[in-house]
Scaffold this motif. Structure first.
Motif, short mmCIF file in Angstrom:
data_model
loop_
_atom_site.label_atom_id
_atom_site.label_comp_id
_atom_site.label_asym_id
_atom_site.label_seq_id
_atom_site.Cartn_x
_atom_site.Cartn_y
_atom_site.Cartn_z
N LEU A 154 0.82 -1.21 0.00
CA LEU A 154 0.00 0.00 0.00
C LEU A 154 0.85 1.27 0.00
O LEU A 154 0.53 2.24 -0.68
N SER A 155 1.94 1.27 0.75
CA SER A 155 2.74 2.49 0.88
C SER A 155 3.38 2.90 -0.44
O SER A 155 3.72 4.08 -0.64
N THR A 156 3.55 1.95 -1.33
CA THR A 156 4.18 2.24 -2.63
C THR A 156 3.18 2.26 -3.78
O THR A 156 3.59 2.28 -4.94
N LYS A 157 1.89 2.27 -3.46
CA LYS A 157 0.88 2.24 -4.52
C LYS A 157 0.92 3.52 -5.35
O LYS A 157 0.64 3.51 -6.55
N PHE A 158 1.27 4.65 -4.70
CA PHE A 158 1.47 5.92 -5.38
C PHE A 158 2.82 6.47 -4.96
O PHE A 158 3.31 6.16 -3.87
N PRO A 159 3.45 7.32 -5.79
CA PRO A 159 4.75 7.88 -5.41
C PRO A 159 4.65 8.78 -4.19
O PRO A 159 3.59 9.30 -3.87
N GLY A 160 5.78 8.94 -3.52
CA GLY A 160 5.83 9.91 -2.42
C GLY A 160 6.45 9.39 -1.14
O GLY A 160 6.93 10.19 -0.32
N SER A 161 6.46 8.08 -0.92
CA SER A 161 7.06 7.56 0.31
C SER A 161 8.58 7.51 0.17
O SER A 161 9.11 6.99 -0.81
N THR A 162 9.26 8.05 1.18
CA THR A 162 10.72 8.00 1.20
C THR A 162 11.23 7.11 2.34
O THR A 162 12.41 7.14 2.70
N LEU A 163 10.33 6.32 2.90
CA LEU A 163 10.68 5.51 4.07
C LEU A 163 11.78 4.51 3.77
O LEU A 163 12.68 4.30 4.59
N GLY A 164 11.73 3.89 2.60
CA GLY A 164 12.71 2.86 2.28
C GLY A 164 14.15 3.34 2.43
O GLY A 164 15.00 2.62 2.98
N ASP A 165 14.42 4.55 1.99
CA ASP A 165 15.79 5.09 2.06
C ASP A 165 16.17 5.51 3.47
O ASP A 165 17.36 5.76 3.74
N ALA A 166 15.20 5.60 4.37
CA ALA A 166 15.48 6.03 5.74
C ALA A 166 15.64 4.87 6.71
O ALA A 166 16.00 5.08 7.87
N LEU A 167 15.41 3.66 6.25
CA LEU A 167 15.40 2.51 7.15
C LEU A 167 16.81 2.00 7.46
O LEU A 167 17.72 2.09 6.64
N GLN A 168 16.93 1.45 8.65
CA GLN A 168 18.16 0.80 9.08
C GLN A 168 17.82 -0.64 9.48
O GLN A 168 17.19 -0.87 10.51
N PRO A 169 18.23 -1.63 8.66
CA PRO A 169 17.91 -3.02 8.98
C PRO A 169 18.88 -3.60 10.02
O PRO A 169 20.07 -3.28 10.02
N VAL A 170 18.34 -4.43 10.90
CA VAL A 170 19.15 -5.11 11.90
C VAL A 170 18.80 -6.60 11.85
O VAL A 170 17.69 -6.99 12.25
N PRO A 171 19.71 -7.44 11.35
CA PRO A 171 19.43 -8.88 11.29
C PRO A 171 19.22 -9.46 12.69
O PRO A 171 19.92 -9.09 13.65
N LEU A 172 18.25 -10.36 12.80
CA LEU A 172 17.93 -10.97 14.09
C LEU A 172 18.59 -12.34 14.21
O LEU A 172 18.75 -13.06 13.21
N PRO A 173 19.01 -12.73 15.42
CA PRO A 173 19.74 -13.99 15.58
C PRO A 173 18.94 -15.21 15.18
O PRO A 173 19.50 -16.21 14.72
N GLU A 174 17.60 -15.15 15.33
CA GLU A 174 16.77 -16.29 14.97
C GLU A 174 16.31 -16.25 13.53
O GLU A 174 15.52 -17.09 13.08
N GLY A 175 16.81 -15.28 12.79
CA GLY A 175 16.39 -15.10 11.40
C GLY A 175 15.44 -13.94 11.28
O GLY A 175 14.81 -13.51 12.25
N GLY A 176 15.33 -13.39 10.09
CA GLY A 176 14.48 -12.23 9.89
C GLY A 176 15.25 -10.94 10.16
O GLY A 176 16.43 -10.94 10.51
N VAL A 177 14.56 -9.82 10.00
CA VAL A 177 15.19 -8.51 10.09
C VAL A 177 14.28 -7.55 10.85
O VAL A 177 13.08 -7.49 10.59
N ASP A 178 14.86 -6.82 11.79
CA ASP A 178 14.18 -5.70 12.42
C ASP A 178 14.48 -4.44 11.62
O ASP A 178 15.61 -4.27 11.12
N LEU A 179 13.51 -3.55 11.54
CA LEU A 179 13.69 -2.30 10.82
C LEU A 179 13.51 -1.12 11.77
O LEU A 179 12.52 -1.04 12.50
N TYR A 180 14.48 -0.21 11.76
CA TYR A 180 14.44 1.05 12.48
C TYR A 180 14.50 2.19 11.46
O TYR A 180 14.94 1.99 10.32
N ILE A 181 14.07 3.38 11.85
CA ILE A 181 14.37 4.56 11.06
C ILE A 181 15.71 5.12 11.55
O ILE A 181 15.91 5.26 12.77
#
Length: 260
Positions: free
Chosen positions: A127-154
């Protein structure tokens, strides 16, 4: 349908402030569900206003681990509440409340605060990318989790401009430091049911939201046929912090209309 909110008289009426008259029915409980990169304290200003006008409020702790699990946690809370509920969700919390309301007949209205209003089978990412305008992707900081998967912070340095540009920098510095991460899988999770098709729904959003663009908000509000859609000119994604009076007022309107 789309209009800028801010009239003091309307806000007072929406919150149930008025003259003497017949005894009013019991007010519904307002359950507030925060979204990603936030916590329940973001609702403090809204709670202050609602409590002044006799509403019992509960700011739920949204786990932000998976859409299914988060909705189940909120659903369990709803089942413990006696009486009517107005269910409110911010951002990703909009997906959570949409699913959590299913099967809880005490939920009488949904209010989306800069929130996603999803149809069945939709995710926050889609939904957030259905129309232009979101800049969240470039602001995110991923943190890999020990059990697998990724946490996302701004990223803290980008938090103010990305999330809450209409708030003072010293306030957003604290918000950035205390933000709660969301898993990538939660943002990719798909809703199971569009409960807004059966419940009166309301939305309030900022015209300068960089997480969920205004064009997406207009699309979702029109599709859902919301009872009221309020656009805050220049408002950021953090409306519950920057515009608590307006947010409380639309919640009050939803609560007042339950008896209609």
């Amino acid at each position: 349908m789309h209009k800028v909110f801010g009239a003091v008289a309307f806000a007072a009426a929406a919150l149930g402030v008025g003259g003497a008259g017949a005894a009013e029915p019991a007010k519904p409980t307002v359950v507030l569900v925060h979204g990603a990169f936030a916590d329940a304290s973001g609702w403090n200003g809204v709670i202050t206003q609602l409590n002044k006008h006799g509403y019992q409020t509960i700011a739920a702790a949204n786990p932000l681990r998976s859409l299914m699990g988060d909705a189940a946690a909120v659903s369990a809370l709803l089942k413990s509440i006696k009486g009517d509920v107005v269910l409110v969700g911010h951002s990703y919390g909009g997906l959570v409340i949409t699913d959590a309301a299913y099967g809880n007949n005490n939920v009488k209205a949904l209010v989306y605060v800069a929130g996603f209003i999803p149809d069945a089978g939709e995710s926050a990412f889609a939904l957030s990318t259905k129309f232009p305008g979101s800049t969240l992707g470039d602001a995110l900081q991923p943190v890999p989790l020990p059990e697998g998967g990724v946490d996302l912070y701004i990223q803290p340095a980008k938090f103010h401009d990305q999330f809450a540009a209409d708030l003072p920098v010293d306030v957003t510095a604290l918000m950035a430091a205390t933000q709660r991460p969301v898993t990538q899988s939660a943002l990719e999770g798909k809703t199971i049911v569009a409960t807004w098709k059966a419940l009166p729904s309301y939305t309030i959003y900022g015209s300068a939201d960089l997480n969920i663009p205004a064009a997406v908000q207009v699309f979702m509000a029109d599709r859902a046929g919301v009872k009221r859609s309020v656009a805050i000119e220049g408002g950021s994604h953090a409306l519950m912090v920057s515009h608590p009076d307006e947010v409380a007022a639309i919640i009050g309107e939803a609560a007042n209309n339950l008896a209609d």
